[in-house]
Design a protein around this motif. Structure first.
Motif, PDB file in Angstrom:
ATOM      1  N   GLU A 114     -21.060   4.118   1.694  1.00 40.76           N
ATOM      2  CA  GLU A 114     -21.035   5.146   2.531  1.00 40.76           C
ATOM      3  C   GLU A 114     -20.583   4.690   4.007  1.00 40.76           C
ATOM      4  OE1 GLU A 114     -25.184   7.249   0.768  1.00 40.76           O
ATOM      5  OE2 GLU A 114     -25.308   5.839   2.594  1.00 40.76           O
ATOM      6  N   ARG A 115     -19.961   5.465   4.644  1.00 44.48           N
ATOM      7  CA  ARG A 115     -19.430   5.085   6.033  1.00 44.48           C
ATOM      8  C   ARG A 115     -20.140   5.652   6.844  1.00 44.48           C
ATOM      9  NH1 ARG A 115     -13.342   5.837   8.779  1.00 44.48           N
ATOM     10  NH2 ARG A 115     -13.485   3.831   9.645  1.00 44.48           N
ATOM     11  N   TYR A 116     -20.621   5.149   8.096  1.00 47.56           N
ATOM     12  CA  TYR A 116     -21.355   5.783   9.111  1.00 47.56           C
ATOM     13  C   TYR A 116     -20.626   5.451  10.344  1.00 47.56           C
ATOM     14  CZ  TYR A 116     -25.420   5.727   5.828  1.00 47.56           C
ATOM     15  OH  TYR A 116     -26.239   5.941   4.886  1.00 47.56           O
ATOM     16  N   GLU A 117     -21.001   6.355  11.567  1.00 49.92           N
ATOM     17  CA  GLU A 117     -20.403   6.248  12.911  1.00 49.92           C
ATOM     18  C   GLU A 117     -21.601   6.220  13.919  1.00 49.92           C
ATOM     19  OE1 GLU A 117     -17.113   8.422  15.906  1.00 49.92           O
ATOM     20  OE2 GLU A 117     -17.875   9.522  14.264  1.00 49.92           O
ATOM     21  N   ILE A 118     -21.598   5.193  14.558  1.00 51.78           N
ATOM     22  CA  ILE A 118     -22.740   5.062  15.702  1.00 51.78           C
ATOM     23  C   ILE A 118     -22.584   6.147  16.796  1.00 51.78           C
ATOM     24  CG2 ILE A 118     -23.461   3.508  17.572  1.00 51.78           C
ATOM     25  CD1 ILE A 118     -22.759   1.088  15.843  1.00 51.78           C
ATOM     26  N   PHE A 119     -23.750   6.511  17.015  1.00 48.34           N
ATOM     27  CA  PHE A 119     -23.818   7.797  18.092  1.00 48.34           C
ATOM     28  C   PHE A 119     -24.832   7.652  19.018  1.00 48.34           C
ATOM     29  CE2 PHE A 119     -26.974   8.848  14.730  1.00 48.34           C
ATOM     30  CZ  PHE A 119     -27.829   9.771  15.714  1.00 48.34           C
ATOM     31  N   TYR A 168     -17.455  -2.301  24.364  1.00 45.14           N
ATOM     32  CA  TYR A 168     -17.809  -2.721  23.009  1.00 45.14           C
ATOM     33  C   TYR A 168     -17.855  -1.800  22.033  1.00 45.14           C
ATOM     34  CZ  TYR A 168     -19.894  -5.718  18.873  1.00 45.14           C
ATOM     35  OH  TYR A 168     -20.236  -6.129  17.794  1.00 45.14           O
ATOM     36  N   TYR A 169     -18.493  -0.597  22.481  1.00 42.45           N
ATOM     37  CA  TYR A 169     -18.819   0.422  21.607  1.00 42.45           C
ATOM     38  C   TYR A 169     -17.479   1.127  20.518  1.00 42.45           C
ATOM     39  CZ  TYR A 169     -19.559   5.342  19.774  1.00 42.45           C
ATOM     40  OH  TYR A 169     -19.739   6.509  19.089  1.00 42.45           O
ATOM     41  N   TYR A 215     -18.133   1.805  13.396  1.00 40.04           N
ATOM     42  CA  TYR A 215     -17.878   2.344  12.243  1.00 40.04           C
ATOM     43  C   TYR A 215     -18.611   1.017  11.493  1.00 40.04           C
ATOM     44  CZ  TYR A 215     -14.658   5.688  13.894  1.00 40.04           C
ATOM     45  OH  TYR A 215     -14.164   6.848  14.500  1.00 40.04           O
ATOM     46  N   ILE A 216     -19.321   1.482  10.448  1.00 42.33           N
ATOM     47  CA  ILE A 216     -20.306   0.375   9.694  1.00 42.33           C
ATOM     48  C   ILE A 216     -20.270   1.168   8.139  1.00 42.33           C
ATOM     49  CG2 ILE A 216     -22.493  -0.076   9.142  1.00 42.33           C
ATOM     50  CD1 ILE A 216     -23.134   0.406  12.179  1.00 42.33           C
ATOM     51  N   GLN A 217     -20.063   0.150   7.163  1.00 44.22           N
ATOM     52  CA  GLN A 217     -19.831   0.592   6.027  1.00 44.22           C
ATOM     53  C   GLN A 217     -21.307   0.137   5.298  1.00 44.22           C
ATOM     54  OE1 GLN A 217     -16.548   0.063   3.458  1.00 44.22           O
ATOM     55  NE2 GLN A 217     -15.187   0.411   5.440  1.00 44.22           N
ATOM     56  N   VAL A 218     -21.835   0.989   4.374  1.00 42.85           N
ATOM     57  CA  VAL A 218     -23.216   0.457   3.479  1.00 42.85           C
ATOM     58  C   VAL A 218     -22.606   0.679   1.999  1.00 42.85           C
ATOM     59  CG1 VAL A 218     -25.411   0.787   2.756  1.00 42.85           C
ATOM     60  CG2 VAL A 218     -25.052   1.197   5.264  1.00 42.85           C
ATOM     61  N   TYR A 273     -24.318  -6.385  22.272  1.00 41.13           N
ATOM     62  CA  TYR A 273     -23.163  -6.092  23.031  1.00 41.13           C
ATOM     63  C   TYR A 273     -23.032  -4.656  23.528  1.00 41.13           C
ATOM     64  CZ  TYR A 273     -21.536 -10.870  22.295  1.00 41.13           C
ATOM     65  OH  TYR A 273     -21.474 -12.428  22.055  1.00 41.13           O
ATOM     66  N   TYR A 274     -23.633  -3.975  22.362  1.00 37.50           N
ATOM     67  CA  TYR A 274     -23.528  -2.453  22.716  1.00 37.50           C
ATOM     68  C   TYR A 274     -24.184  -2.207  24.157  1.00 37.50           C
ATOM     69  CZ  TYR A 274     -22.220  -1.618  17.856  1.00 37.50           C
ATOM     70  OH  TYR A 274     -21.496  -1.858  16.848  1.00 37.50           O
TER      71      TYR A 274
END
Length: 396
Positions: A319-324, A303-304, A309-312, A296-297
Motif C-alpha cells: 500500500e502507498r500512502y501520502e502524508i497530508f 522537508y515535507y 510518500y510512504i509504503q506499507v 523534521y516535518y
C-alpha cells in the motif's frame, strides 16, 4: 416708463402754474422734491429691511447646515460604534464557535451522507490560521495550532479521550527514549532488521521499489506483520503486532531487549491493516533512528515536499500512502481512536486532523479513505507528535 411716471405731474403742473405763476411753479417744484425725498427715504428703509432679512436667512441656512452636519457626524459616529460592537460580537461568536466543533457543524459536514466525502484539508485554510512558527521538541510553545491540537486556546477543542486503557499505556508509561535518551539504540542492520529489505534501484514502478523477505522474517518472529518504508528517506523498519501496546516498547523485532523497542501497530487494530484508521508507533530516538526523523516535518518547512510518500509492504500486498497532516497532540487526543460509531464520527476525526495540521497540504481526504497515523514521543511527557497519511494506491 419714466414718461408714464412724469405724465401725471405734467398735467398737475399745467393746472397749477397758470393760476399761481411763479408761486404755483415754486409750490409744484417743492411738492415734487418732497415727494422724491419721501420716496427715497421709504426706498432706503425697505432696502435695509430686505438686506437684514437676507442676512438672517443666510444665517439660518448656515445654522441649519451646521445642525445637519453635526447630526450626520453623530449618526456616523453612532454607526461606527455599532459597527465596532457588531464586529466585536462577531469575533466573540467566531471565537466561541471555533472552541468546539459543534454537533451542528458535524451535521453540516456529514449531511445526509452525500456530503461526508467532501472533507479536505483545504478547510484548514479557512477555519483556522495555524501559526507558521513551529515549536521545537525541547520547547513546545503555546501558540495557536503550533501547540497541542487539543488545547482549548487553539480553537480546536473537540476532546474525546481514548476509552481503551490498554491503548493508553504507550502514551502514559513509555520509557524515556526521546531526545534525552542515553539508552541503547539500534545502529546496525542487525538491530533494525533492514538487511531483510531489498531496494530495487532500477524499478520503474513504485510497487517494485522494495522487496521484503517475509519468509525469513516469519521464522525469526511471527509477530512481524509488515514493513514500513519512507520513499526518499532511510526510515525503514519491520512492523510488529502483539495485540497490546507494551510488548514492543522495549523489545526488538527479533525478541531481544532493546530500549529503542520496535515499530508496531496499535493492539486495537487488526494486524492486517484492514481498519479505516491504523496507528503505528515508534520511539523518537536521539540518534534519529526509529521515528526520530519525524521531527523534521515540524522543524523544516521544505522537508515535507521531498518526504511525503510512504509504503506499507504486507505479505499479500503493498500500500502507498501520502502524508497530508502532522501536528503535536496530547497523549489522550482523539487522534488515538481507532474505531468510530458512525460515519459522522469518522468525518469529525478527519476534519479535526486537517484543521490542526502545522502545514495545510491541500490534500483531499474523505470518509471513504483509509488513514494511517504514525505516532512518536516528544520531550514533553504529555505531548506526542503525529503524522497522518492517506492511502492513495495498492498493488498485489
Amino acid at each position: 416708463m419714466l414718461i408714464l411716471i412724469l405724465k401725471p405731474f405734467a398735467k398737475l403742473y399745467r393746472l397749477i402754474v397758470p393760476k399761481g405763476g411763479h408761486r404755483g411753479f415754486a409750490f409744484f417744484t417743492s411738492s415734487l422734491l418732497s415727494m422724491i425725498i419721501a420716496l427715497s427715504i421709504i426706498g432706503s428703509v425697505l432696502a435695509k429691511r430686505n438686506i437684514k432679512n437676507s442676512f438672517y436667512s443666510v444665517a439660518d441656512a448656515q445654522d441649519t447646515s451646521e445642525e445637519v452636519s453635526e447630526t450626520n457626524t453623530q449618526q456616523a459616529s453612532a454607526g461606527e460604534l455599532l459597527k465596532q460592537a457588531n464586529s466585536t460580537d462577531e469575533q466573540d461568536q467566531a471565537s466561541a464557535n471555533s472552541n468546539v466543533l459543534s454537533d451542528a457543524e458535524s451535521d453540516n459536514k456529514s449531511g445526509d451522507g452525500s456530503d461526508t466525502n467532501n472533507i479536505s484539508s483545504e478547510t484548514g485554510k479557512d477555519s483556522i490560521s495555524a501559526s507558521e512558527e513551529q515549536a521545537s521538541d525541547e520547547t513546545i510553545a503555546d501558540s495557536g495550532l503550533n501547540t497541542s491540537a487539543e488545547e482549548s486556546d487553539n480553537g480546536l477543542q473537540t476532546e474525546e479521550t481514548v476509552d481503551d486503557e490498554e491503548g493508553l499505556y504507550l502514551f502514559s508509561a513509555a520509557p524515556n527514549t526521546g531526545d534525552d535518551s542515553d539508552g541503547s539504540v539500534p545502529t546496525t542492520a542487525e538491530d533494525t532488521g533492514s538487511d531483510y529489505l531489498i531496494v530495487n534501484e532500477d524499478a520503474e514502478n513504485w510497487y517494485d521499489m522494495y522487496t521484503v523477505d517475509f519468509a525469513t522474517l516469519d521464522t525469526i518472529n511471527p509477530d512481524i506483520v509488515g514493513w514500513v518504508v519512507w520513499e526518499n528517506e532511510d526510515i525503514s523498519y519491520p512492523i510488529l503486532y502483539s495485540g497490546d501496546n507494551s510488548t514492543y516498547l522495549d523489545t526488538s523485532f527479533d525478541g531481544k531487549e532493546l530500549d529503542s523497542g520496535s515499530i508496531f501497530i496499535d493492539g486495537r487494530n487488526t494486524f492486517s491493516f484492514d481498519d479505516d484508521h491504523n496507528i503505528v508507533y515508534g520511539h523518537n530516538m536521539k540518534n534519529l533512528s526509529m521515528f526520530g526523523k519525524l521531527r523534521y516535518y515540524k522543524e523544516d518547512d521544505s522537508y515535507y515536499d521531498d518526504h511525503k510518500y510512504i509504503q506499507v509492504i504486507l505479505p499479500d500486498r503493498t500500500e502507498r500512502y501520502e502524508i497530508f497532516a502532522y501536528n503535536t497532540v496530547k497523549a489522550d487526543s482523539i487522534v488515538y481512536n481507532v474505531s468510530y460509531d458512525s460515519v459522522e464520527d469518522y468525518a469529525e476525526f478527519i476534519n479535526y486532523i486537517c484543521l490542526a495540521s502545522y502545514n495545510p497540504t491541500g490534500i483531499y481526504v474523505t470518509t471513504d479513505d483509509k488513514i494511517l497515523t504514525f505516532s512518536t514521543c516528544t520531550s514533553s511527557d504529555d505531548k506526542r507528535f503525529v503524522v497522518h497519511a492517506v492511502k492513495m494506491d495498492e498493488a498485489k
